[in-house]
Design an enzyme around this catalytic site. Structure first.
Site, PDB file in Angstrom:
ATOM      1  N   TYR A  95       0.853  -1.182   0.000  1.00  0.00           N
ATOM      2  CA  TYR A  95       0.000   0.000   0.000  1.00  0.00           C
ATOM      3  C   TYR A  95       0.894   1.239   0.000  1.00  0.00           C
ATOM      4  O   TYR A  95       1.932   1.240  -0.636  1.00  0.00           O
ATOM      5  CB  TYR A  95      -0.993  -0.051   1.173  1.00  0.00           C
ATOM      6  CG  TYR A  95      -2.165   0.864   0.894  1.00  0.00           C
ATOM      7  CD1 TYR A  95      -2.969   0.661  -0.229  1.00  0.00           C
ATOM      8  CD2 TYR A  95      -2.448   1.954   1.690  1.00  0.00           C
ATOM      9  CE1 TYR A  95      -4.020   1.514  -0.527  1.00  0.00           C
ATOM     10  CE2 TYR A  95      -3.501   2.811   1.395  1.00  0.00           C
ATOM     11  CZ  TYR A  95      -4.276   2.582   0.285  1.00  0.00           C
ATOM     12  OH  TYR A  95      -5.307   3.430  -0.013  1.00  0.00           O
ATOM     13  N   ARG A 159      -9.182  10.362  -8.218  1.00  0.00           N
ATOM     14  CA  ARG A 159      -8.387  11.151  -7.270  1.00  0.00           C
ATOM     15  C   ARG A 159      -7.588  10.196  -6.410  1.00  0.00           C
ATOM     16  O   ARG A 159      -7.894   9.960  -5.256  1.00  0.00           O
ATOM     17  CB  ARG A 159      -9.298  12.026  -6.404  1.00  0.00           C
ATOM     18  CG  ARG A 159      -8.581  13.192  -5.741  1.00  0.00           C
ATOM     19  CD  ARG A 159      -9.249  13.545  -4.441  1.00  0.00           C
ATOM     20  NE  ARG A 159      -9.302  12.383  -3.562  1.00  0.00           N
ATOM     21  CZ  ARG A 159      -9.754  12.429  -2.320  1.00  0.00           C
ATOM     22  NH1 ARG A 159     -10.224  13.545  -1.826  1.00  0.00           N
ATOM     23  NH2 ARG A 159      -9.779  11.339  -1.562  1.00  0.00           N
ATOM     24  N   LYS A 177      -5.867  -2.059  -0.711  1.00  0.00           N
ATOM     25  CA  LYS A 177      -6.724  -1.915   0.464  1.00  0.00           C
ATOM     26  C   LYS A 177      -7.255  -3.261   0.926  1.00  0.00           C
ATOM     27  O   LYS A 177      -7.294  -3.563   2.126  1.00  0.00           O
ATOM     28  CB  LYS A 177      -7.899  -0.988   0.136  1.00  0.00           C
ATOM     29  CG  LYS A 177      -7.523   0.472   0.090  1.00  0.00           C
ATOM     30  CD  LYS A 177      -8.018   1.186   1.320  1.00  0.00           C
ATOM     31  CE  LYS A 177      -7.495   2.605   1.354  1.00  0.00           C
ATOM     32  NZ  LYS A 177      -8.076   3.414   2.414  1.00  0.00           N
ATOM     33  N   GLU A 248     -13.792   4.532  -2.530  1.00  0.00           N
ATOM     34  CA  GLU A 248     -12.388   4.901  -2.357  1.00  0.00           C
ATOM     35  C   GLU A 248     -11.901   5.802  -3.490  1.00  0.00           C
ATOM     36  O   GLU A 248     -12.083   5.504  -4.668  1.00  0.00           O
ATOM     37  CB  GLU A 248     -11.524   3.633  -2.323  1.00  0.00           C
ATOM     38  CG  GLU A 248     -10.046   3.875  -2.153  1.00  0.00           C
ATOM     39  CD  GLU A 248      -9.676   4.345  -0.755  1.00  0.00           C
ATOM     40  OE1 GLU A 248      -8.609   4.950  -0.594  1.00  0.00           O
ATOM     41  OE2 GLU A 248     -10.455   4.091   0.179  1.00  0.00           O
ATOM     42  N   ASP A 249     -11.282   6.925  -3.121  1.00  0.00           N
ATOM     43  CA  ASP A 249     -10.566   7.797  -4.064  1.00  0.00           C
ATOM     44  C   ASP A 249     -11.425   8.283  -5.228  1.00  0.00           C
ATOM     45  O   ASP A 249     -10.970   8.317  -6.378  1.00  0.00           O
ATOM     46  CB  ASP A 249      -9.299   7.096  -4.575  1.00  0.00           C
ATOM     47  CG  ASP A 249      -8.209   7.076  -3.516  1.00  0.00           C
ATOM     48  OD1 ASP A 249      -8.337   7.793  -2.510  1.00  0.00           O
ATOM     49  OD2 ASP A 249      -7.225   6.337  -3.683  1.00  0.00           O
ATOM     50  N   ASP A 271     -13.961   5.580   2.905  1.00  0.00           N
ATOM     51  CA  ASP A 271     -12.780   5.631   3.756  1.00  0.00           C
ATOM     52  C   ASP A 271     -12.125   6.999   3.745  1.00  0.00           C
ATOM     53  O   ASP A 271     -11.598   7.449   4.759  1.00  0.00           O
ATOM     54  CB  ASP A 271     -11.781   4.557   3.317  1.00  0.00           C
ATOM     55  CG  ASP A 271     -10.576   4.494   4.242  1.00  0.00           C
ATOM     56  OD1 ASP A 271     -10.790   4.436   5.467  1.00  0.00           O
ATOM     57  OD2 ASP A 271      -9.442   4.524   3.754  1.00  0.00           O
ATOM     58  N   ASP A 272     -12.138   7.702   2.606  1.00  0.00           N
ATOM     59  CA  ASP A 272     -11.513   9.022   2.531  1.00  0.00           C
ATOM     60  C   ASP A 272     -12.209  10.007   3.468  1.00  0.00           C
ATOM     61  O   ASP A 272     -11.562  10.850   4.083  1.00  0.00           O
ATOM     62  CB  ASP A 272     -11.568   9.563   1.101  1.00  0.00           C
ATOM     63  CG  ASP A 272     -10.859   8.654   0.120  1.00  0.00           C
ATOM     64  OD1 ASP A 272      -9.679   8.375   0.340  1.00  0.00           O
ATOM     65  OD2 ASP A 272     -11.495   8.213  -0.848  1.00  0.00           O
ATOM     66  N   ASN A 418      -0.534  11.873   1.757  1.00  0.00           N
ATOM     67  CA  ASN A 418       0.197  10.728   1.208  1.00  0.00           C
ATOM     68  C   ASN A 418       0.426  10.946  -0.282  1.00  0.00           C
ATOM     69  O   ASN A 418      -0.365  11.619  -0.932  1.00  0.00           O
ATOM     70  CB  ASN A 418      -0.633   9.445   1.393  1.00  0.00           C
ATOM     71  CG  ASN A 418      -0.346   8.748   2.703  1.00  0.00           C
ATOM     72  OD1 ASN A 418       0.796   8.608   3.093  1.00  0.00           O
ATOM     73  ND2 ASN A 418      -1.395   8.318   3.380  1.00  0.00           N
ATOM     74  N   ASN A 464      -2.452   6.560   9.862  1.00  0.00           N
ATOM     75  CA  ASN A 464      -2.755   5.855   8.624  1.00  0.00           C
ATOM     76  C   ASN A 464      -4.114   5.173   8.736  1.00  0.00           C
ATOM     77  O   ASN A 464      -4.417   4.534   9.745  1.00  0.00           O
ATOM     78  CB  ASN A 464      -1.661   4.814   8.349  1.00  0.00           C
ATOM     79  CG  ASN A 464      -1.710   4.294   6.924  1.00  0.00           C
ATOM     80  OD1 ASN A 464      -2.753   3.845   6.453  1.00  0.00           O
ATOM     81  ND2 ASN A 464      -0.584   4.345   6.240  1.00  0.00           N
TER      82      ASN A 464
END
Length: 602
Positions: A95, A159, A177, A248-249, A271-272, A418, A464
């Site tokens: 990751y 993103r 993930k 995610e993202d 999660d973001d 990150n 994290n």
């Protein structure tokens, strides 16, 4: 046409292949492999030793990533034995930060990561969204272990980390993930499903790359995006009704839009937004306890106002409201934001994105700060939190000023972007510029720091998300709540702050050491399940009975107004029992595999 025994024989061959050089003599004989493979019959420890040696022989982190991806495809059990034995070393390879480099190069390395005709997940185009039933059936036909997935991580690659729009190359994120879901929290690797929505990309770099593997079109407008995403999610829910979806993202607007639309319609979380807020809240609670300033006097300045930044701030507001009984407006007034245009105010003169409006300042009396340095002078913050992806944004001048402002307390510095190349500052810089007084957490891993004057070694906190999204996923998969509430996630953050041992607290560490992540994940999942039961959102009798009969001392199952992240030893023990772990021996692996085959055939 297949013969009746073919599927079982294929399954046995698969078991033998995954046992590799540890395959027993009897199985080699039955599969007609005598004379075709080396004669030595090894145990799993030798396999692991060889694999680790090969991993360490690779000269770059990307080469190590490629080796681990191939190993994961060939031998799941060995892969996760290796990860768990060397988690601190390997987590950054599967990751962040290495996954960022892998994603940037994904179209160039993809054919060499996975064996031919191996399904690693779903690549869904706009056209595929119209035919989800067919896509899912194709997946089932190609999957060697035909069991329904219980968790998916889904992205559109728009993103990725701090790297921007990577299109289909973003597939590396769901894969990474889900590997952490397995390694950190013991979800079953055979029941995980990575998905990338290949809806195009607005990156000219990839549109013009002759080796790009995704759809060579610009991204659709919002109407088409949401329409196609709805068809994907409805198709997944039809096929796998109990599936947990982690978004995610996605781009900021889509991240908030999808969460608003779906969080009470199917089991899902982002999660973001929620995971990042949860893990930072856990570290922030620990920091406030040691800062030497009353919670109500905190002044928190954010650099970065995307989905992650606003998500974190909302979680921190909840902390002051729930734990310190502040009115919500008062708690919200403790937060300031700086974005690319400067400090966010209601009278700045531009049109603010919807998610920023709630934190826009109305009390600035016309004062406008055009950058972070001006905002630090205006706000005089006790805590500085970065989710900007701007490398070195916390300059030495700003860090030294934070130290001066907080001379009678301890400054809280959280550079959370990150990967490392996007981090706002390093641990060493924060320590040097604050006379070693900083309470620090970062999004990426930094090395320990030795204080020159005393030779004392300090361990940086790493905020994290891997501390929290695996146990949130494990808790949700186990107890299947009707939906995932903010208070369930808050309970996880509280449990995270309480999970540090005495050594970690004495060393000013804001998070438990990563080496203990499996035990910590079990505790956090137990807190999630306990809170879900207290909110009466779990209908599954198994967990209702266990939690209600084993509430922590001085807690009531009917009182959901107290969100403390506590749980009983009985609930924790049950969670640990249900966590998947790789087989310790080939004999155990074969027995468990045959048991699973027989169960599938019943």
């Amino acid at each position: 046409m297949s013969e009746p025994g073919d599927s079982r024989r294929n399954s046995m061959e698969l078991i033998g292949t995954r046992a590799g050089t540890a395959m027993p003599a009897e199985m080699r004989q039955a599969l007609h492999l005598k004379g075709l493979i080396p004669s030595s019959i090894e145990n799993y420890s030798k396999q692991e030793l060889r694999a680790y040696g090969q991993l360490m022989s690779k000269s770059t982190n990307l080469e190590k990533y490629e080796f681990l991806a191939a190993l994961r495809s060939l031998n799941v059990n060995l892969f996760f034995r290796l990860v768990l034995s060397h988690f601190r070393d390997i987590a950054p390879l599967i990751y962040t930060p290495t996954v960022g480099e892998a994603c940037v190069n994904y179209s160039h390395i993809y054919p060499f990561l996975y064996p031919y005709k191996t399904s690693i997940g779903l690549f869904i185009t706009l056209n595929d969204a119209e035919n989800m039933d067919m896509v899912i059936e194709n997946y089932r036909q190609l999957t060697p272990d035909p069991v329904d997935p219980e968790i998916t991580v889904i992205t559109d690659g728009s993103r990725i980390l701090g790297l921007g729009d990577l299109g289909v190359n973003g597939m590396g994120i769901p894969i990474g993930k889900l590997q952490l879901y397995v390694a950190a929290a013991g979800l079953n690797p055979g029941r995980t499903l990575p998905i990338v929505l290949d809806f195009g990309t607005d990156s000219e770099r990839y549109l013009n790359d002759p080796l790009y593997l995704g759809t060579r079109e610009h991204r659709p407008d919002d109407e088409k995006f949401y329409e196609a995403t709805k068809k994907v999610l409805e198709g997944l829910h039809r096929a796998f009704p109990g599936l947990l979806v982690q978004f995610e993202d996605f781009s900021t607007d889509h991240a908030f839009g999808l969460l608003r639309e779906w969080r009470q319609k199917l089991l899902c979380f982002n999660d973001d937004i929620q995971g990042t807020g949860c893990v930072i809240l856990g570290g922030f609670i620990s920091a406030v306890q040691r800062a030497g300033i009353p919670p109500e006097d905190q002044r928190i300045l954010f650099l970065g106002a995307g989905s992650a930044g606003v998500g974190v701030a909302k979680q921190l507001v909840d902390y002051f409201v729930i734990d310190h009984k502040m009115p919500r407006d008062k708690a919200r007034s403790m937060f300031w934001f700086v974005d690319s245009r400067g400090m966010i105010t209601a009278d700045r003169g531009d049109t603010l994105a919807k998610h920023k409006i709630v934190f826009a300042r109305h009390d600035n009396n016309g004062v406008q700060c055009k950058n972070l340095e001006e905002a630090v002078e205006y706000v005089k913050p006790t805590a500085l939190i970065g989710l900007s992806t701007i490398h070195k944004a916390f300059s030495e001048k700003i860090l030294q000023r934070m130290n001066e402002i907080n001379k009678d307390a301890r400054p809280i510095i959280f550079p959370l972007s990150n990967p490392e190349t996007k981090a706002e500052c390093t641990f060493e810089e924060a320590m040097r510029c604050t006379d070693n007084r900083v309470l620090f957490a970062s999004g990426t891993a930094f090395p320990e720091y030795t204080i020159p004057e005393t030779s004392e070694v300090r361990v940086p906190g790493q905020g994290n998300n891997m501390y929290v999204f695996p146990p949130i996923g494990l808790g949700a998969v186990l107890c299947k709540p009707e939906w995932i509430t903010d208070t369930m996630i808050y309970a996880v953050a509280k449990a995270l702050a309480s999970s540090r041992n005495d050594e970690e607290k004495d060393g000013d560490e804001l998070y438990p050491r990563i080496d203990r992540i499996r035990d910590v994940s079990a505790e956090l999942a137990a807190a999630f399940i306990t809170q879900a039961v207290r909110e009466n959102l779990v209908k599954e009798p198994h967990w209702l009975d266990i939690v209600n009969a084993n509430m922590p001392e001085n807690c009531s199952a009917d009182d959901d107004s107290i969100i403390d992240g506590r749980f009983s030893k009985r609930v924790l023990g049950e969670v640990k029992t249900l966590m998947w772990k790789p087989a310790a021996s080939v004999e155990q692996y074969i027995v468990e595999s045959i048991t699973n085959i027989n169960a599938d055939e019943m």
